[in-house]
Design an enzyme around this catalytic site. Structure first.
Site, PDB file in Angstrom:
ATOM      1  N   ASN A 209       4.253  -3.251  -7.845  1.00 42.68           N
ATOM      2  CA  ASN A 209       2.843  -3.120  -7.479  1.00 42.68           C
ATOM      3  C   ASN A 209       2.057  -2.137  -8.352  1.00 42.68           C
ATOM      4  O   ASN A 209       0.846  -2.264  -8.509  1.00 42.68           O
ATOM      5  CB  ASN A 209       2.688  -2.761  -5.992  1.00 42.68           C
ATOM      6  CG  ASN A 209       3.449  -1.513  -5.606  1.00 42.68           C
ATOM      7  OD1 ASN A 209       4.289  -1.012  -6.355  1.00 42.68           O
ATOM      8  ND2 ASN A 209       3.163  -0.993  -4.428  1.00 42.68           N
ATOM      9  N   GLU A 304      11.336   6.769  -3.621  1.00 44.05           N
ATOM     10  CA  GLU A 304      10.288   6.431  -2.652  1.00 44.05           C
ATOM     11  C   GLU A 304      10.502   4.983  -2.274  1.00 44.05           C
ATOM     12  O   GLU A 304      10.431   4.088  -3.111  1.00 44.05           O
ATOM     13  CB  GLU A 304       8.908   6.656  -3.271  1.00 44.05           C
ATOM     14  CG  GLU A 304       7.787   6.576  -2.244  1.00 44.05           C
ATOM     15  CD  GLU A 304       7.207   5.180  -2.122  1.00 44.05           C
ATOM     16  OE1 GLU A 304       7.498   4.509  -1.104  1.00 44.05           O
ATOM     17  OE2 GLU A 304       6.482   4.767  -3.034  1.00 44.05           O
ATOM     18  N   CYS A 338       2.725   0.946  -0.890  1.00 45.00           N
ATOM     19  CA  CYS A 338       3.597   1.712   0.003  1.00 45.00           C
ATOM     20  C   CYS A 338       2.779   2.557   0.969  1.00 45.00           C
ATOM     21  O   CYS A 338       3.186   2.795   2.105  1.00 45.00           O
ATOM     22  CB  CYS A 338       4.534   2.599  -0.812  1.00 45.00           C
ATOM     23  SG  CYS A 338       5.727   1.684  -1.798  1.00 45.00           S
TER      24      CYS A 338
END
Length: 536
Positions: A209, A304, A338
């Site tokens: 992304n 992450e 996210c």
């Protein structure tokens, strides 16, 4: 395929190329640019493409190379659902060569003065921003990111690199001096000089992304700290990354210091993450990170891994502000972030008023191809779209209220608000990574906090209230890496700490934290024959 998209593609395939131009207000608009320098894989970027086979090369030892495997990996355009690009399918033997060369290059780079490292990073940043158009073109075609946002990502990445260069010179230019008599029972017979030294070879794995920005957020800290880099880009976003890496190549970094290998995760994924030549892994992605953390061994990890970011709206909240942030925070880039708002927890007494405002804003969102800068664009793959649809159908079967009609065409899913969601629905807990936003009505603040903390994720959250005391109490109670007060969750600015708890990650990101994570402390102790004290 709708008419507007067909019209856009016909124009692109004829005499002109879709591009972007600054509109004078700090943003970028679509423009039609002549073929040539600004096209992906041409001009300055021509050497990264194997024109004979139309396959992008991988980067090793300062050269763009074709894999000896003779195989390639197809990258499917999310909008057209047809193959857009191809990249090399590197072999394990090629990975071994890359690792060996990266290790040697790192030793020499560690001896390079800090100012020189920073100088090269500044140069790479300038080149990256200069070539924002062809890289943005790749982002549009690989991950269906809206055109304006694609250019913004590249520019932001250049700024990140420059900031990192400046911050690194300051952080790494300082050490610690300790004397022994500060600890009970000791005389001043020992001087300790503590400094920060590189880890070695850093394996960087960014997500689809933000393939450029989240690649440079790993590359720049690693390089300023004296490490070498092996980049494994995501399949969707690989060509964008290859163009970005070429900007570092053009900046004149030493051979083998920066490397980029492409290929199938099933063939080189575990081989890379478990490779004995890797001294640190920085990964951004999903559940794969948990598997990596279990296999990586005794090396530093920075991870992450996603989130289920909750938005708690209290009775005294500014509902217009909350509604605007819920729509922007939850649905920008079709919810594929996210830090997107993934669940709204609103007090029952203001739920109807909030939903009215949110629905009014959702109705104004544009839906279509990324070339037209639509608010909602296709999600990255058919499998992603199918997963999102599964969550929607589960909510429907269990009685959620559909505020809009569910609509899907290929990978394009229209924005959908689901009201009256309950805890027994999958959408209440799972991360859709799509333009679907669930709303749970709560009777108390405690109920909202409990739902937030019951999640296995803990990346970010937000609370909307005019009472700063309530906001701070809720922030302290929420088990997340970051809590935003009166704003949607967000990663950035890029120098802010960014971290997750529980299954959302390990360690902390942000430029300063990333630099510190990619070094280790080394101490040199000078032992004196007799105690020595500084006289006034």
């Amino acid at each position: 395929m709708d008419n507007s998209l067909s019209r856009m593609m016909i124009i692109c395939g004829h005499h002109q190329k879709v591009g972007y131009q600054e509109n004078g207000e700090g943003a970028y608009d679509l423009a039609f640019l002549p073929r040539g320098e600004r096209m992906a894989g041409t001009g300055s970027f021509s050497e990264i493409l194997d024109g004979e086979n139309n396959v992008y090369k991988y980067y090793s030892e300062g050269e763009w190379r074709k894999s000896v495997s003779g195989k390639s990996v197809a990258i499917v355009n999310p909008t057209t659902r047809k193959t857009q690009y191809k990249v090399q399918a590197c072999s394990q033997a090629e990975v071994n060569k890359v690792m060996e060369a990266a290790k040697i290059a790192q030793k020499a780079w560690a001896k390079t003065p800090l100012w020189k490292r920073a100088e090269l990073l500044h140069k790479a940043a300038a080149i990256l921003k200069e070539h924002k158009h062809p890289i943005a073109e790749c982002l549009v075609k690989e991950i269906a990111k809206p055109a304006k946002d694609s250019v913004t990502e590249v520019v932001r990445s250049g700024d990140l690199i420059s900031y990192c260069a400046e911050e690194g010179v300051r952080i790494l230019g300082q050490g610690t001096f300790l004397v022994s008599d500060s600890f009970p029972g000791n005389e001043r017979t020992k001087y300790c000089l503590a400094s920060k030294v590189p880890l070695g070879v850093v394996l960087a794995i960014p997500p689809f992304n933000y393939p450029v920005n989240l690649a440079v957020s790993k590359i720049a800290p690693a390089l300023i700290a004296g490490n070498s880099i092996v980049l494994k880009p995501p399949t969707q976003g690989a060509v964008s990354c290859l163009h970005m890496v070429h900007c570092f190549h053009l900046a004149g970094f030493p051979k083998s210091l920066i490397n980029c290998v492409t290929g199938k995760g099933s063939e080189i994924g575990d081989f890379l993450t478990m490779h004995p030549g890797v001294n640190c892994i920085s990964f951004t992605g999903g559940d794969t990170g948990i598997s990596i953390s279990k296999k990586a061994g005794m090396i530093p990890l920075q991870m992450e891994l996603g989130g289920k970011d909750a938005c708690i709206v209290l009775e005294d909240a500014d509902l217009d502000l909350a509604a605007a942030n819920i729509v922007k925070g939850g649905l920008s880039y079709s919810g594929q972030r996210c830090t997107a708002v993934k669940i709204v927890l609103v007090m029952e007494s203001v739920a109807d008023a909030l939903m009215e405002k949110v629905n009014a804003k959702v109705a104004k969102l544009t839906v279509g191809p990324p070339e037209e800068d639509c608010d909602i664009t296709p999600v990255v793959s058919e499998s992603s779209a199918n997963f999102i649809e599964g969550l929607v159908m589960d909510a429907k079967e269990k009685g959620a209220t559909f505020c809009q009609t569910y609509k899907r065409e290929g990978n394009l899913i229209w924005p959908l608000l689901l009201d009256n969601v309950r805890a027994d629905m999958r959408i209440a807990w799972e991360e859709p990574f799509g333009p679907v936003l669930p709303v749970i009505r709560i009777g108390s603040v405690e109920e909202g906090i409990n739902h937030c903390n019951a999640s296995n994720f803990g990346l970010q959250g937000c609370v909307f209230t005019k009472d700063i005391n309530k906001a701070m109490i809720i922030s302290d109670a929420m088990e997340t890496g970051t809590v935003q007060i009166n704003s949607a969750p967000a990663r950035g600015p890029d120098h802010f700490p960014f971290q997750g708890l529980k299954d959302s990650g390990i360690g902390s990101q942000g430029i300063t934290n990333s630099i510190n994570m990619m070094v280790k402390v080394k101490s040199t102790v000078i032992n004196l024959p007799t105690a020595s004290y500084t006289m006034g």
